[in-house]
Design an enzyme around this catalytic site. Sequence first.
Site, PDB file in Angstrom:
ATOM      1  N   ASP A 219      41.944  39.733  40.331  1.00 11.26           N
ATOM      2  CA  ASP A 219      43.084  40.625  40.080  1.00 11.26           C
ATOM      3  C   ASP A 219      42.609  42.051  40.289  1.00 11.26           C
ATOM      4  O   ASP A 219      41.619  42.273  40.978  1.00 11.26           O
ATOM      5  CB  ASP A 219      43.664  40.398  38.680  1.00 11.26           C
ATOM      6  CG  ASP A 219      45.162  40.683  38.613  1.00 11.26           C
ATOM      7  OD1 ASP A 219      45.552  41.842  38.887  1.00 11.26           O
ATOM      8  OD2 ASP A 219      45.944  39.774  38.311  1.00 11.26           O
ATOM      9  N   HIS A 241      42.604  42.359  43.676  1.00 11.24           N
ATOM     10  CA  HIS A 241      43.835  42.992  44.148  1.00 11.24           C
ATOM     11  C   HIS A 241      43.671  44.476  44.431  1.00 11.24           C
ATOM     12  O   HIS A 241      44.659  45.177  44.614  1.00 11.24           O
ATOM     13  CB  HIS A 241      44.962  42.778  43.134  1.00 11.24           C
ATOM     14  CG  HIS A 241      45.383  41.352  42.987  1.00 11.24           C
ATOM     15  ND1 HIS A 241      46.318  40.938  42.052  1.00 11.24           N
ATOM     16  CD2 HIS A 241      45.006  40.225  43.656  1.00 11.24           C
ATOM     17  CE1 HIS A 241      46.492  39.626  42.144  1.00 11.24           C
ATOM     18  NE2 HIS A 241      45.705  39.175  43.113  1.00 11.24           N
TER      19      HIS A 241
END
EC number: 3.2.1.15
Length: 380
Positions: A219, A241
Amino acid sequence: MIAGSKLLMLGLFGALAVHALPEPAKAQVTAAPKLEERATSCTFSGSAGASSASKSKTACATIVLSAVAVPSGTTLDLTGLNDGTTVIFEGETTFGYKEWSGPLVSVSGTDITVKGASGATLNGDGSRWWDGKGSNGGKTKPKFFYAHKMFSSTISDIHIVNSPVQVFSINGATDLTLSGITVDNRDGDTDEGGHNTDAFDVGSSTGITITGATVYNQDDCLAVNSGTDITFTGGLCSGGHGLSIGSVGGRSNNDVANVIIENSQIQDSTNGVRIKTVYEATGSVKNVTYKDITLSGITKYGIVIEQDYENGSPTGTPTDGVPITDLTLDGVKGTVASSGTNVYILCAEGACSDWTWDGVSVSGGKTSSACENVPSSASC
């Protein structure tokens, strides 16, 4: 004669008074000892170490946590430390299994030093919780490390392995520096593995510096949800991410200002540079700089800026309640997979302004035809 006798008697009385009365005792004032003299260096280990450390934390100037095994459903509670306390992790710190929200570790205080000794690890053994759903369902997973209400403090050389879900939560902190942090969640790179394993989530904090971080996760490497005067520099972010602002909106504090993200690499990640604000929320994002950022192996978006997030997903309809102003991208360069998109910008009308882009070069992916309200200095 009588007068002379009186004078003689007075003289003798005065002399006796002088010799009869002892001198006043001097006040016994003991200088306050230095902190390192007032408290001791305490070492805690094993399955009782977490409880003992939590109970004795205010009696120790230095707390050494040596191979502590934190019981299931228990926080290694180092909140409310005395000013100037040092915490040292040694060996492998482990955590028992239980479905709960955590945190596994929590630290607060002023002028606190938290550091890892050479070779020390905090092992979350996240595979016991991983189910590919993160904090969006499935098993309830504990967050790892709360750095809440830490003031004028440092966290350094901490090596975290396999966090169940989010790693560092930085909230309500002022003048906190994190340096040499490693987050290694590569074991979670499977379909049913780690998810929502953000490395650094920053909220409602001022003067946060994160330097020299190495992050392998699934993430955001960094997510700034609110706060001011935040710097991230010299980082390596892989597998996640990217370096993100947001999502901004929908919280008690929805303002981000004066953020510098620089001299960092983002590799093998879904996104590179990302800013996202919440659909129909209010707040602000201003004076954010991304400088000298290198992208490689980006699969979805090299640069993505959206004002349309709702419940964690884009709606495709931007709103203007969280304007993005004074945004600088300087020297953001790199490559995106052919199936990805180089740059995607979705702004509401008039809600993105005073942007400066210089030396931005992202290639390899597609050129988006769906960008909206792109400031003149940027290109999509």
